[in-house]
Enzyme design. Sequence first.
Site, short mmCIF file in Angstrom:
data_model
loop_
_atom_site.label_atom_id
_atom_site.label_comp_id
_atom_site.label_asym_id
_atom_site.label_seq_id
_atom_site.Cartn_x
_atom_site.Cartn_y
_atom_site.Cartn_z
N CYS A 78 0.99 -1.26 -0.05
CA CYS A 78 -0.22 -0.07 0.02
C CYS A 78 0.87 1.13 -0.26
O CYS A 78 1.58 1.58 0.89
CB CYS A 78 -0.91 -0.14 1.28
SG CYS A 78 -1.95 1.42 1.51
N CYS A 81 0.19 3.70 2.60
CA CYS A 81 0.23 3.62 3.84
C CYS A 81 1.67 4.14 4.27
O CYS A 81 2.26 4.26 5.27
CB CYS A 81 0.39 2.04 3.82
SG CYS A 81 -1.47 1.26 3.92
#
Length: 323
Positions: A78, A81
């Site tokens: 991700c 993230c």
Amino acid sequence: MQPRNMSMSGVVDLAAVKAAGEAKQKAEQARAEAARTGRAPAGGGRLVIDVDEAGFQQEILQRSTEVPVVIDFWAEWCEPCKQLGPLLERLAAEYAGKFVLAKIDVDSNQALFQQFGVQGIPAVFAVVAGQPIPLFQGAAPEAQIRQVLDQLVQAAEQQFGIVGAPVAPAAQGDEEPVEAPAPAGPYDALLEAATQALDSGDLGGAIQAYKNVLSDDPANPEAKLGLAQAELLHRVQDLDPQAVRKEAAENPADVQAQIRAADLDLVGGHVEDAFGRLVDVVKRTAGDDREAARVRLLELFEVIGGDDPRVVSARTALARVLF
């Protein structure tokens, strides 16, 4: 003692009425023990922790009775993230013990990912006194994140008496003096009496103890929350849930039946259902019936807390049908 308010199925259950008093008591006991032994309470040493399914109970639920726990759901693949994670870690150090950051890798912990109902990552939740609270999703701007964290810290202190433990940002792993517990406040004895009354099943005694505090300090947040929850529990203790729901379903125009069903909805953790039921009653009634439903809805708002997004949404819906 194992924390009792740990249900993930809903925000309010039969133990929720005790959450504020128990959480405050646990926090004070933890700080007192830390001062006595010279060790830091939960959250006092590590401000950022990696948590898996095996450690969820102790590292998040149990720890949340002493310090707000912010959960960062992330994954290696991700990209957002990778931007949000370091920011949250920096803020955890900056807030210096006002919250603990728990990082959960969703690829390795699918059960937790599903349990929280996460729709996408990054996703950030908090747990306070065992209560899950959605914060935001996506890589939000730092200013917005700070605002959310400030509100979380304030709500944890005002509603649950949870203040974490001070930690020097530059020396998280070093031995630091732990502050002694704050002197007892003017209403601590009465609030403790209310908690003890709840523990013994004396709801009437708990209600009176909270009222005694509010008679001198009408804005006391712990007493307001405790009174609202104790009164709710008192109202439903003798109800037959099956009979109440049957009556409400068969008599949609019976305002008192709908009010009783809304109480049970909230106790069962169906917060939106409780609010929606009463907003609908307000919408289609008038006079005393409308006022009774409106007042009960406001009382249920107090049980959840004014900062909860479901309360904010329901207040907006109520305003639309009233005006």
